[in-house]
Design an enzyme around this catalytic site. Structure first.
Site, PDB file in Angstrom:
ATOM      1  N   GLY A   1     -36.710 -48.004  48.641  1.00 18.75           N
ATOM      2  CA  GLY A   1     -36.569 -47.233  48.943  1.00 18.75           C
ATOM      3  C   GLY A   1     -36.883 -45.436  49.373  1.00 18.75           C
ATOM      4  O   GLY A   1     -36.580 -44.739  49.574  1.00 18.75           O
ATOM      5  N   HIS A   2     -38.617 -45.931  48.605  1.00 18.77           N
ATOM      6  CA  HIS A   2     -39.456 -44.420  48.756  1.00 18.77           C
ATOM      7  C   HIS A   2     -40.848 -44.219  48.835  1.00 18.77           C
ATOM      8  O   HIS A   2     -40.948 -44.550  48.076  1.00 18.77           O
ATOM      9  CB  HIS A   2     -39.128 -43.900  46.844  1.00 18.77           C
ATOM     10  CG  HIS A   2     -39.358 -42.688  46.453  1.00 18.77           C
ATOM     11  ND1 HIS A   2     -40.566 -42.082  46.073  1.00 18.77           N
ATOM     12  CD2 HIS A   2     -38.808 -41.658  47.090  1.00 18.77           C
ATOM     13  CE1 HIS A   2     -40.368 -41.108  46.455  1.00 18.77           C
ATOM     14  NE2 HIS A   2     -39.415 -40.070  46.730  1.00 18.77           N
ATOM     15  N   TYR A   3     -41.357 -45.032  49.572  1.00 20.23           N
ATOM     16  CA  TYR A   3     -40.552 -44.901  51.122  1.00 20.23           C
ATOM     17  C   TYR A   3     -40.277 -46.236  51.498  1.00 20.23           C
ATOM     18  O   TYR A   3     -41.710 -47.435  51.180  1.00 20.23           O
ATOM     19  CB  TYR A   3     -40.756 -44.427  51.939  1.00 20.23           C
ATOM     20  CG  TYR A   3     -41.037 -42.608  51.791  1.00 20.23           C
ATOM     21  CD1 TYR A   3     -39.668 -41.914  51.992  1.00 20.23           C
ATOM     22  CD2 TYR A   3     -41.579 -42.023  50.974  1.00 20.23           C
ATOM     23  CE1 TYR A   3     -40.260 -40.869  51.437  1.00 20.23           C
ATOM     24  CE2 TYR A   3     -41.523 -40.626  50.363  1.00 20.23           C
ATOM     25  CZ  TYR A   3     -40.392 -39.731  50.653  1.00 20.23           C
ATOM     26  OH  TYR A   3     -40.124 -38.457  50.054  1.00 20.23           O
TER      27      TYR A   3
ATOM     28  N   ILE B   1     -43.729 -45.305  47.698  1.00 18.21           N
ATOM     29  CA  ILE B   1     -44.310 -44.210  45.983  1.00 18.21           C
ATOM     30  C   ILE B   1     -43.650 -44.184  45.416  1.00 18.21           C
ATOM     31  O   ILE B   1     -42.725 -44.049  45.554  1.00 18.21           O
ATOM     32  CB  ILE B   1     -44.613 -42.874  47.169  1.00 18.21           C
ATOM     33  CG1 ILE B   1     -45.693 -43.114  48.333  1.00 18.21           C
ATOM     34  CG2 ILE B   1     -45.005 -41.293  46.158  1.00 18.21           C
ATOM     35  CD1 ILE B   1     -45.556 -41.985  48.970  1.00 18.21           C
TER      36      ILE B   1
END
Length: 138
Positions: free
Chosen positions: A37-39, A44
């Protein structure tokens, strides 16, 4: 379901002593759950995890140098500058210099230069650690 704790994050794979401190590494793996979820679409390594990598490496080194009866806590994040992203497949290398506070033996400053495997600087971090003697109840 609620948890009263978070699963520990292994933010360093290896820590080695060097002439003036430590060198630690962390491989950024695409399947690690925090990257999903990042991103989305452009994963990242989260910046706060870079801080955690520096902290875990410095904590291990201080504990090894001071013996088994110390606890090392993060006292302050003095400065952070993120310079380049860490992406899946990268290897984060943390070169960290540790110095005792001359006025307070219970404090250690950790100044870290973080790089990707290609040599690009990814972050510059300065942390202050608090070193506490653990007491045993006898």
């Amino acid at each position: 379901m609620s948890r009263s704790f978070a699963a520990p994050l292994d933010a360093v794979d290896q820590v080695q002593r060097s002439a003036d401190g430590i060198t630690a590494t962390k491989r950024i793996v695409a399947t690690d759950p925090y990257l999903e979820g990042h991103y989305p679409g452009f994963p990242i390594y989260p910046g706060v995890f870079t801080l955690e990598s520096v902290y875990q490496a410095a904590r291990q080194a201080v504990q090894a140098g001071r013996g088994p009866h110390v606890r090392v806590e993060l006292a302050a994040v003095r400065s952070v500058r993120f310079k380049a992203p860490l992406l899946p497949g990268d290897v984060l290398t943390v070169d960290c210099r540790l110095t005792d506070d001359p006025d307070d033996r219970g404090r250690v400053r950790a100044v870290a230069d973080c790089r990707r495997g290609d040599g690009t600087a990814s972050a510059k971090v300065t942390l202050e650690l608090r070193v506490l003697r653990e007491t045993t109840g006898a």
